[in-house]
Design a protein around this motif. Structure first.
Motif: not given
Length: 597
Positions: A138, A140, A156, A163, A408
């Motif tokens: 994902q 972020v 992440r 991360e 985000f």
């Protein structure tokens, strides 16, 4: 080596260097016209848009790398996430597919979610796309680095929780619009002690049999899930604030008055609109028949736009017919008709076919509650009327976050897009790009034609447009490009002026607004025109609507930190890659149709 190839070799000439208007000496770049620079592209989301992007890049670009980050454990996007009972597409199956990967054995006229999800996974596997996709990852945060003209990303790994940093010359957002699900905005979500379920997060082991159930919402999810739950439920409360238009079976309408009537008469389906094996075999064995069927169905999908023009005779005719249909399906029950047939134009909210839904509402174990919810309590739902519904399960068919505000931080030249779009109406350039965000593109951004038909062919046209812009940068010495703010404002002005012609801009009869609109009543989710209008609009890249930064050396990134080099540096050493490619045809222009007249 031919004389042309020999002459095109770098020769180290420097005597042609002259002071330029940009302050530094200008030198010819010793590369032929058409040379590319290596670029890195990061895309977000591996649904239909992400897969289309991978394929379009393969067909049109060289000298690049692509990484697609997908937050889910597999590809498929909304069709991986939404698996509630009855979940299916309300666009015909043979329109809801890639034009370049047609499926001839769809089992139903309107495909179920699991079949669409399987189709996307199969395309991904058979096209060898998984090497470009990182699932359970994902993004972020994304921040534009002006000095280096690239996006700095934080990603992440959802399996490890760790991360890491990444970067991209171009960032493409394909996260879509209908996959960020939301609970209803009411008090006491934590107070309820029973089964609390959102249709977009359906538990596989949930058994509704014999239970008293509340279904909140009458959008497409509510219309599809309710008739699946009604037969087994002890009692079912259906809570709606605003009535919605429920369409009759489209096949019947198209047979009577559509372009596809003749071809539809040649196929066989059962009462549930499942294709017969004979029809599937004919699709597979007769390519001409299959192509005719697909094109006629696609034409029917494209022809729906006049319905939403409020002053058109099509709107008046269709509204009368749908009212007649809903009245008949509700058994002429005046109480149900008053509660469930809208008084606003057809198309103000999303129109969904729902033959079995209307029938289910007439069953003795179903109770309609046309009101708002005050709060959730331990035993169930307290309505605004003060009545408390004691239920074993609450099914929230309450939709998605459709505000277009990114999930985000996306920080560009003008700050964080999240904060900007919280304060003002989201605006985009032709739905594909945003001013102040260089080298950033998006699928299904503000005012895309998401309600006009299949997103598959829609994403194909957007992907071609985006990749053409990226190739322009890659081959013309452009470090970055972004739409001009004036162009975005002009486009928004046109959108705003056009929308009052449509049902999308009309108010509903209660405080519950359509997700097509933002909080101020502006239509942000739909394109100001037909589906074909959108495709036509994207045929040509309007270079005059964009601002550019050029590499000082024209193409290879030398002179980092300097801005706006010579825009024609990419012309290079006077030769073209078209004449230097040993496998190419340097006299292509003599071929029939090669030159557009």
């Amino acid at each position: 080596m031919t004389p042309v190839e020999l002459m095109a070799q770098p020769n180290g000439h420097t005597e042609d260097a002259k002071p330029s208007q940009h302050g530094a000496a200008y030198t010819i770049r010793e590369q032929p016209l058409g040379s590319t620079r290596h670029i890195r592209i990061v895309a977000i989301g591996a649904g239909a848009s992400g897969l289309n992007l991978i394929r379009t890049l393969r067909l049109n670009l060289t000298d690049y790398e692509i990484a697609v980050y997908e937050k889910n454990a597999d590809v498929g996007g909304t069709w991986l996430e939404n698996r509630y009972p009855g979940c299916r597409c309300d666009v015909p199956s043979h329109s809801y597919q890639f034009s370049w990967r047609q499926k001839k054995d769809w089992t139903n006229f309107f495909s179920a979610a699991d079949e669409i999800g399987d189709y996307l996974c199969r395309v991904c596997d058979e096209e060898g796309m998984r090497d470009s996709i990182k699932t359970s990852h994902q993004v972020v945060s994304a921040r534009w680095n002006e000095a280096d003209s690239r996006w700095e990303l934080v990603v992440r790994d959802l399996e490890s929780g760790e991360e890491f940093n990444d970067h991209a010359d171009f960032l493409v957002n394909g996260t879509g619009i209908l996959n960020d699900w939301k609970w209803p905005d009411v008090e006491g979500l934590d107070a309820y002690q029973g089964h609390l379920i959102h249709t977009a997060r359906w538990p596989k082991n949930f058994d509704h049999t014999g239970k008293t159930i509340a279904v909140i919402g009458n959008g497409s999810s509510g219309i599809q899930v309710l008739p699946e739950l009604q037969p087994g439920a002890e009692k079912l409360y259906h809570i709606v604030r605003t009535p919605t238009w429920v369409l009759p079976p489209r096949i019947q309408a198209w047979k009577i008055m559509g372009q596809a009537g003749e071809i539809l008469s040649k196929i066989q389906m059962d009462a549930q609109e499942n294709f017969s094996q004979e029809t599937i075999d004919k699709f597979q064995s007769d390519p001409e028949f299959y192509r005719e069927f697909v094109k006629k169905i696609e034409a029917e999908v494209n022809n729906s736009f006049p319905i939403v023009l409020t002053q058109s005779p099509v709107q008046a005719f269709a509204r009368a017919k749908v009212t007649e249909y809903m009245t008949a399906m509700l058994g002429g029950n005046q109480e149900l008709c008053r509660a469930l047939i809208p008084d606003y134009p057809l198309g103000t909210r999303r129109m969904t076919p729902g033959h079995s839904y209307l029938q289910a509402l007439t069953k003795p174990n179903v109770v309609i509650k046309r009101c708002g919810i005050k709060r959730f309590v331990a035993e169930g739902i307290e309505l605004e009327t003060g009545e408390v519904l004691q239920v074993d399960a609450i099914i929230c068919a309450t939709g998605f976050n459709t505000s277009f505000i990114p999930r985000f931080p996306i920080v560009g030249r003008d700050g964080n897009l999240q904060e900007k779009w919280k304060k003002e109406t989201p605006k985009a350039y032709m739905s594909c790009a945003v001013d102040g965000l260089p080298n950033y593109f998006t699928f299904l951004g503000p005012n895309a034609p998401i309600g006009h038909g299949s997103v598959f062919t829609l994403s194909e046209h957007i992907a071609k447009y985006v990749v053409a812009a990226i190739r322009k940068c890659q081959t013309e010495g452009i470090r970055s490009l972004a739409p001009l703010r004036a162009a975005v404002d002009d486009y928004f002005e046109h959108v705003t002026a056009f929308m009052p012609r449509t049902a999308w801009a009309a108010p509903t009869s209660s405080s519950s607004s359509s997700w097509f609109q933002d909080g101020s009543g502006r239509v942000t989710a739909l394109h100001p025109g037909s589906r074909i209008h959108f495709f036509h609009m994207l045929e040509r890249f309007r270079g005059e609507d964009w601002e550019y930064d050029y590499f000082p050396s024209g193409i290879d990134g030398e002179g980092a930190g300097k801005r706006n080099g010579n825009r024609f540096a990419y012309l290079g050493n006077g030769f073209s890659t078209k004449e230097l490619d040993p496998k190419g045809d340097s006299t292509w222009y003599l071929d029939e149709g090669a030159v557009v007249r």
